[in-house]
Write a protein that holds these residues in place. Sequence first.
Motif, PDB file in Angstrom:
ATOM      1  N   VAL A 160       0.834  -1.210   0.000  1.00 49.93           N
ATOM      2  CA  VAL A 160       0.000   0.000   0.000  1.00 49.93           C
ATOM      3  C   VAL A 160       0.867   1.259   0.000  1.00 49.93           C
ATOM      4  O   VAL A 160       0.403   2.337  -0.372  1.00 49.93           O
ATOM      5  N   ASP A 161       2.121   1.105   0.401  1.00 51.66           N
ATOM      6  CA  ASP A 161       3.119   2.180   0.352  1.00 51.66           C
ATOM      7  C   ASP A 161       2.864   3.272   1.393  1.00 51.66           C
ATOM      8  O   ASP A 161       2.293   4.336   1.086  1.00 51.66           O
ATOM      9  N   PRO A 162       3.293   3.049   2.620  1.00 50.41           N
ATOM     10  CA  PRO A 162       3.105   4.047   3.677  1.00 50.41           C
ATOM     11  C   PRO A 162       3.965   5.288   3.498  1.00 50.41           C
ATOM     12  O   PRO A 162       3.759   6.294   4.178  1.00 50.41           O
ATOM     13  N   ALA A 163       4.937   5.249   2.579  1.00 51.08           N
ATOM     14  CA  ALA A 163       5.827   6.398   2.383  1.00 51.08           C
ATOM     15  C   ALA A 163       5.163   7.519   1.591  1.00 51.08           C
ATOM     16  O   ALA A 163       5.662   8.643   1.563  1.00 51.08           O
ATOM     17  N   MET A 164       4.042   7.243   0.940  1.00 49.85           N
ATOM     18  CA  MET A 164       3.368   8.274   0.154  1.00 49.85           C
ATOM     19  C   MET A 164       2.836   9.392   1.057  1.00 49.85           C
ATOM     20  O   MET A 164       2.331   9.139   2.151  1.00 49.85           O
ATOM     21  N   ASP A 165       2.932  10.618   0.578  1.00 51.70           N
ATOM     22  CA  ASP A 165       2.442  11.778   1.331  1.00 51.70           C
ATOM     23  C   ASP A 165       0.934  11.900   1.113  1.00 51.70           C
ATOM     24  O   ASP A 165       0.480  12.229   0.013  1.00 51.70           O
ATOM     25  N   ARG A 166       0.182  11.634   2.145  1.00 49.98           N
ATOM     26  CA  ARG A 166      -1.287  11.640   2.038  1.00 49.98           C
ATOM     27  C   ARG A 166      -1.909  12.896   2.639  1.00 49.98           C
ATOM     28  O   ARG A 166      -3.130  12.960   2.835  1.00 49.98           O
ATOM     29  N   ARG A 167      -1.109  13.892   2.960  1.00 52.03           N
ATOM     30  CA  ARG A 167      -1.660  15.133   3.501  1.00 52.03           C
ATOM     31  C   ARG A 167      -2.425  15.895   2.422  1.00 52.03           C
ATOM     32  O   ARG A 167      -1.995  15.960   1.265  1.00 52.03           O
ATOM     33  N   LEU A 346      -1.368   5.661 -11.181  1.00 51.48           N
ATOM     34  CA  LEU A 346      -1.152   7.102 -11.275  1.00 51.48           C
ATOM     35  C   LEU A 346       0.112   7.573 -10.576  1.00 51.48           C
ATOM     36  O   LEU A 346       0.593   8.681 -10.852  1.00 51.48           O
ATOM     37  N   GLY A 347       0.599   6.776  -9.651  1.00 47.79           N
ATOM     38  CA  GLY A 347       1.730   7.225  -8.863  1.00 47.79           C
ATOM     39  C   GLY A 347       1.368   8.296  -7.855  1.00 47.79           C
ATOM     40  O   GLY A 347       2.228   9.044  -7.377  1.00 47.79           O
ATOM     41  N   VAL A 348       0.081   8.407  -7.534  1.00 51.44           N
ATOM     42  CA  VAL A 348      -0.388   9.368  -6.526  1.00 51.44           C
ATOM     43  C   VAL A 348      -1.159   8.602  -5.454  1.00 51.44           C
ATOM     44  O   VAL A 348      -1.705   7.517  -5.718  1.00 51.44           O
ATOM     45  N   PRO A 349      -1.220   9.134  -4.244  1.00 50.58           N
ATOM     46  CA  PRO A 349      -1.809   8.377  -3.138  1.00 50.58           C
ATOM     47  C   PRO A 349      -3.322   8.470  -3.059  1.00 50.58           C
ATOM     48  O   PRO A 349      -3.937   9.441  -3.506  1.00 50.58           O
ATOM     49  N   VAL A 350      -3.914   7.426  -2.484  1.00 48.29           N
ATOM     50  CA  VAL A 350      -5.292   7.516  -2.020  1.00 48.29           C
ATOM     51  C   VAL A 350      -5.258   8.336  -0.730  1.00 48.29           C
ATOM     52  O   VAL A 350      -4.566   7.983   0.224  1.00 48.29           O
ATOM     53  N   LYS A 351      -5.999   9.446  -0.721  1.00 46.54           N
ATOM     54  CA  LYS A 351      -5.955  10.343   0.437  1.00 46.54           C
ATOM     55  C   LYS A 351      -7.198  10.270   1.308  1.00 46.54           C
ATOM     56  O   LYS A 351      -7.131  10.512   2.515  1.00 46.54           O
ATOM     57  N   LEU A 352      -8.340   9.949   0.685  1.00 41.91           N
ATOM     58  CA  LEU A 352      -9.592   9.882   1.436  1.00 41.91           C
ATOM     59  C   LEU A 352     -10.388   8.677   0.973  1.00 41.91           C
ATOM     60  O   LEU A 352     -10.305   8.283  -0.200  1.00 41.91           O
TER      61      LEU A 352
END
Length: 376
Positions: A160-167, A346-352
């Motif tokens: 799931v990649d916890p290093a992604m910035d989800r702010r 996409l290389g972008v995080p799920v944020k919500l």
Amino acid sequence: MGDLLFLIIGLVVVAALVVGGLLVGGRRRRIGTPTAGTDIIAPPREEATAPVEGAPVVEEAAPSAPTLERPEGTASRLVRLRQRLAGSQGGLGRGLLGLLSRDRLDEDTWEAIEDSLLTADVGVAPTQQLVDNLRTRLRVGGKEAGDPRAVLRDELIQLVDPAMDRRLQVSGADGKPGVVLVVGVNGTGKTTTVGKLARILVAENHSVVLGAADTFRAAAVDQLATWGDRVGVEVVRGPEGGDPASVAFQAVQEGVDRGLDTVLIDTAGRLQNKAGLMDELGKVKRVIEKQAPVTEVLLVLDATTGQNGLVQARVFSEIDDVTGIVLTKLDGSAKGGIVVAVQRELGVPVKLVGLGEGADDLAPFDPGAFVDALLG
């Protein structure tokens, strides 16, 4: 004879006077009676008297302002995130743990693990990576590898990649508001997501204005206004069928003029195969950025659509620089692997993530909570 005549004349005069008096009195009473449509003057009120000592004093209540709702904070939302996901996604985790806990991990077992992951929409490449890592740690490492549950949890979190910035980037620079553009296809829950996101920001004491740029659906504008009214957030709206870019521009201008923290823009639902509509979305962004940079582009996807969501994500990312994903209806899908797949795409995080129909059923995505829910 003369006396009798004078007596008769006197009686006639007295009778005439009496009858005349009765007629005048009756006329006066009729004149004093109000007729329909006239104003009746109320009698003067008596002078207010001082309250008797010890008697209760009754005061008239002042009209009260509408009561605004108090949205939930992040902590309680994360608790519900675990509970809802455990109910919908637990089957996948339990199935994987059952397979990995077998006395002998043969090829049939590994194929069954692969099938489970692919069925959950994890995607081919992430599935192969996960299986290879599990093979190495559990089959080669043997008993020294540790508890299968702990190993699986560790590998899933890495996937799931916890290093992604989800702010969420909801604040601007140089005194300008943060501008959040919310995009997606019809039916994904985009307008509802904007309303729920406004509640999250209000709970965190952000000042917010909403832009109802979905001008083609009057129902969407009214729906957004209702969300705003519940938490005291203003909604900028334009004429039905008007230019969406103009409404977005006015909303951002409102945010700049009033020194607000965040402007949330709801856009019309686009079909990913309609070039004209997608071009218009690019125009909305260009017009907004004449006043303030767009700090966040959130793509709303329906988790129940599975791989079709990846097609949508791919097209939208080509039009706007998507910075985050909102997965709605995640509690209604057993295919939680879409979280991994869309992030890889996409290389972008799920944020919500959306977890239900309630007003506060939108929560920040937490990899650890998500994996724990998968494992029950």
